[in-house]
Design a protein around this motif. Structure first.
Motif, short mmCIF file in Angstrom:
data_model
loop_
_atom_site.label_atom_id
_atom_site.label_comp_id
_atom_site.label_asym_id
_atom_site.label_seq_id
_atom_site.Cartn_x
_atom_site.Cartn_y
_atom_site.Cartn_z
N TRP A 172 111.14 37.38 -8.41
CA TRP A 172 110.53 36.75 -9.57
C TRP A 172 111.57 36.16 -10.50
CZ3 TRP A 172 109.11 37.78 -14.92
CH2 TRP A 172 107.98 37.08 -15.32
N PHE A 173 112.81 36.66 -10.41
CA PHE A 173 113.90 36.15 -11.23
C PHE A 173 114.85 35.27 -10.42
CE2 PHE A 173 112.55 39.55 -14.06
CZ PHE A 173 112.71 38.96 -15.31
N GLY A 174 114.42 34.74 -9.26
CA GLY A 174 115.21 33.76 -8.53
C GLY A 174 115.95 34.29 -7.33
N SER A 175 115.76 35.54 -6.95
CA SER A 175 116.43 36.06 -5.76
C SER A 175 115.84 35.40 -4.50
CB SER A 175 116.24 37.57 -5.68
OG SER A 175 116.87 38.11 -4.53
N PRO A 176 116.62 35.22 -3.42
CA PRO A 176 116.10 34.56 -2.22
C PRO A 176 114.89 35.28 -1.63
CG PRO A 176 118.49 34.74 -2.11
CD PRO A 176 118.05 35.56 -3.30
N PRO A 177 113.77 34.58 -1.43
CA PRO A 177 112.61 35.20 -0.78
C PRO A 177 112.93 35.53 0.68
CG PRO A 177 112.01 33.17 -1.93
CD PRO A 177 113.49 33.21 -1.86
N ALA A 178 112.46 36.67 1.14
CA ALA A 178 112.73 37.13 2.51
C ALA A 178 111.46 37.72 3.10
CB ALA A 178 113.86 38.16 2.53
N ARG A 179 111.28 37.48 4.39
CA ARG A 179 110.16 38.02 5.14
C ARG A 179 110.66 38.38 6.55
NH1 ARG A 179 108.39 37.69 0.78
NH2 ARG A 179 106.33 37.00 0.05
N THR A 180 109.78 39.02 7.31
CA THR A 180 110.06 39.34 8.71
C THR A 180 108.99 38.68 9.57
OG1 THR A 180 111.07 41.46 8.12
CG2 THR A 180 110.35 41.18 10.39
N LEU A 181 109.43 37.81 10.47
CA LEU A 181 108.50 37.12 11.38
C LEU A 181 108.20 38.05 12.55
CD1 LEU A 181 107.01 34.49 12.15
CD2 LEU A 181 109.09 33.80 13.37
N VAL A 182 106.93 38.36 12.73
CA VAL A 182 106.49 39.29 13.78
C VAL A 182 105.65 38.51 14.79
CG1 VAL A 182 105.27 41.42 14.29
CG2 VAL A 182 106.50 41.18 12.12
N VAL A 183 106.09 38.52 16.05
CA VAL A 183 105.35 37.85 17.12
C VAL A 183 105.31 38.78 18.34
CG1 VAL A 183 105.98 35.53 16.36
CG2 VAL A 183 107.45 36.73 17.97
N THR A 184 104.33 38.56 19.18
CA THR A 184 104.21 39.28 20.45
C THR A 184 104.32 38.26 21.57
OG1 THR A 184 102.79 40.96 19.46
CG2 THR A 184 102.79 40.80 21.86
N VAL A 185 105.36 38.39 22.39
CA VAL A 185 105.61 37.44 23.47
C VAL A 185 105.53 38.18 24.81
CG1 VAL A 185 107.04 35.93 22.05
CG2 VAL A 185 108.11 37.81 23.29
N GLY A 186 105.22 37.42 25.84
CA GLY A 186 105.16 37.96 27.18
C GLY A 186 105.98 37.13 28.14
N ASN A 187 106.51 37.78 29.16
CA ASN A 187 107.31 37.12 30.18
C ASN A 187 106.38 36.68 31.32
OD1 ASN A 187 109.22 36.21 31.97
ND2 ASN A 187 110.35 38.15 32.11
N VAL A 188 106.18 35.36 31.41
CA VAL A 188 105.31 34.81 32.46
C VAL A 188 106.13 34.30 33.64
CG1 VAL A 188 103.50 34.22 30.82
CG2 VAL A 188 105.30 32.56 31.31
N GLY A 189 107.43 34.57 33.65
CA GLY A 189 108.28 34.13 34.76
C GLY A 189 108.40 35.20 35.82
N THR A 190 109.33 34.97 36.72
CA THR A 190 109.53 35.89 37.84
C THR A 190 110.79 36.72 37.73
OG1 THR A 190 110.64 34.12 39.07
CG2 THR A 190 108.25 34.36 39.39
N SER A 191 111.57 36.52 36.66
CA SER A 191 112.80 37.29 36.47
C SER A 191 112.80 37.85 35.05
CB SER A 191 114.04 36.42 36.70
OG SER A 191 114.02 35.30 35.83
N PRO A 192 113.49 38.97 34.84
CA PRO A 192 113.51 39.57 33.50
C PRO A 192 114.29 38.73 32.50
CG PRO A 192 114.98 40.76 34.97
CD PRO A 192 114.25 39.77 35.82
N VAL A 193 113.90 38.84 31.27
CA VAL A 193 114.56 38.16 30.16
C VAL A 193 115.30 39.22 29.35
CG1 VAL A 193 114.27 36.76 28.10
CG2 VAL A 193 112.78 36.39 30.07
N LYS A 194 116.63 39.11 29.31
CA LYS A 194 117.47 40.09 28.63
C LYS A 194 118.12 39.47 27.41
CE LYS A 194 121.24 43.38 29.36
NZ LYS A 194 122.26 43.89 30.32
N ASP A 195 117.97 40.14 26.29
CA ASP A 195 118.56 39.70 25.02
C ASP A 195 118.31 38.21 24.77
OD1 ASP A 195 119.48 42.28 24.79
OD2 ASP A 195 121.51 41.81 25.49
N PRO A 196 117.05 37.79 24.68
CA PRO A 196 116.78 36.35 24.47
C PRO A 196 117.25 35.89 23.09
CG PRO A 196 114.77 37.62 24.23
CD PRO A 196 115.82 38.59 24.70
N VAL A 197 117.65 34.64 23.03
CA VAL A 197 118.08 34.01 21.78
C VAL A 197 116.97 33.08 21.32
CG1 VAL A 197 119.79 32.54 20.67
CG2 VAL A 197 120.50 34.18 22.42
N PHE A 198 116.36 33.42 20.19
CA PHE A 198 115.32 32.60 19.60
C PHE A 198 115.94 31.71 18.53
CE2 PHE A 198 113.14 36.35 21.17
CZ PHE A 198 112.03 35.82 21.82
#
Length: 338
Positions: A172-198
């Motif tokens: 309220w006094f000008g500090s940077p607003p912060a939030r946490t983006l929450v999503v649910t994703v699924g792996n539709v491929g044929t190999s595992p996804v390790k440490d993905p970079v979004f």
């Protein structure tokens, strides 16, 4: 009697396929041309530092503002892996497309901050996001192979996104607003996804998102799903309508609106400053004037005069007779001897 030839009646569902076969050019001039993807071409595939290449493009949105950058560690099929941090931002150029979605611009060839393979990266600045790359060999610049893409699977959004968190007193006094983006994703491929970079981007108004790479620690196996939480932060004092976007593998997975309230505490602070500071300056000025003005001697205060009390006048009967020798007209009696 003249001969009249009669043409047999054909239903409309039979005439349309016939027209499409006889007039293929008419069919190709329909919506297919409007659905073309942005394309970038270079006048030369290789150039040295200090030279320039002519960049031409087509299929872009009309009257769109674009940026042209030379980026390293990138390929047209995989995009710019390191974002704009891998590009020579100081030597980029801007161009506005015409009414037909085409452009032509000279771009100086410089060495990007990371090794090649290099590309000329073209992206929109305002409006809907769009980008395209064209391979460029920068003569004399170091070349290193791209790291293997360990995330061989494909991620897809399974549930709606949401922003978790709330604004506090500091915001309220000008500090940077912060939030946490929450999503649910699924792996539709044929190999595992390790440490993905979004890539998480925030945009305000008509401006394109500013992307930042964020790595999520974990492994998503084929057919599995995971809940991904990524921090999002705006600049100090930000307010208005924002849009938070999530991108993975060059594809935008989700977009979430974010309405940020105005930091009224900052406004209140400046209002108080505008009221208190002038009052303090005025008081200080009065003190200075009172200190430097000349002093005049002050006369001693005289005690007030006390009027004599008048004695009450007695009646004549009560008055004492005057002595004969006291009266001014009387003479003292002569003494006689006996």
């Amino acid at each position: 009697m003249p001969y009249v030839a009669r043409v047999p009646y054909l239903p409309l569902r039979l005439l349309l396929p016939l027209l499409l076969v006889l007039l293929p050019g008419v069919a190709g001039a329909g919506p297919a041309g409007a659905a073309e993807r942005p394309v970038v071409e270079l006048s030369r595939a290789q150039a040295g530092t200090g030279g320039s290449v002519t960049v031409t493009g087509s299929g872009w949105r009309p009257r769109a503002l674009l940026t042209l950058l030379v980026c390293g560690q990138a390929e047209p099929s995989r995009g710019v892996r390191g974002g704009t941090n891998s590009c020579a931002n100081a030597d980029g150029r801007a161009v506005t497309t015409g009414a037909d979605g085409r452009f032509r611009r000279e771009l100086p060839v410089v060495e990007p901050p990371v090794p090649c393979p290099c590309v000329v990266h073209v992206a929109t600045v305002t409006g809907a996001g769009a980008e395209a790359d064209a391979a460029l060999r920068v003569a004399g610049h170091a070349v290193e192979p791209l790291p293997a893409d360990r995330a061989g699977g494909r991620l897809s959004l399974l549930a709606d996104t949401r922003l978790r968190g709330s604004s506090g007193l500091l915001t309220w006094f000008g500090s940077p607003p912060a939030r946490t983006l929450v999503v649910t994703v699924g792996n539709v491929g044929t190999s595992p996804v390790k440490d993905p970079v979004f890539q998480v981007g925030t945009s305000h108004g008509v401006f394109a998102p500013q992307w930042q790479d964020q790595r999520w620690r974990g492994t998503i196996r084929p057919g599995g799903k995971a809940r991904v939480e990524l921090p999002v932060e705006l600049a100090g004092g930000a307010h208005g309508d924002y849009t938070v976007s999530l991108k993975y593998g060059g594809k935008v997975l989700a977009e979430q609106p974010w309405g940020v309230g105005r930091p009224w505490g900052v406004t209140l602070f400046w209002v108080l400053v505008c009221l208190v500071v002038p009052a303090a300056v005025f008081r200080a000025g009065l003190a200075v004037v009172d200190h430097v003005r000349p002093r005049h001697p002050v006369h001693a205060a005289r005690p007030p005069r006390r009027r004599p009390r008048r004695r009450p006048r007695l009646p004549a009967a009560r008055r004492s007779p005057a002595l004969p020798w006291v009266s001014p007209d009387a003479e003292p009696p002569s003494s006689t001897r006996t």
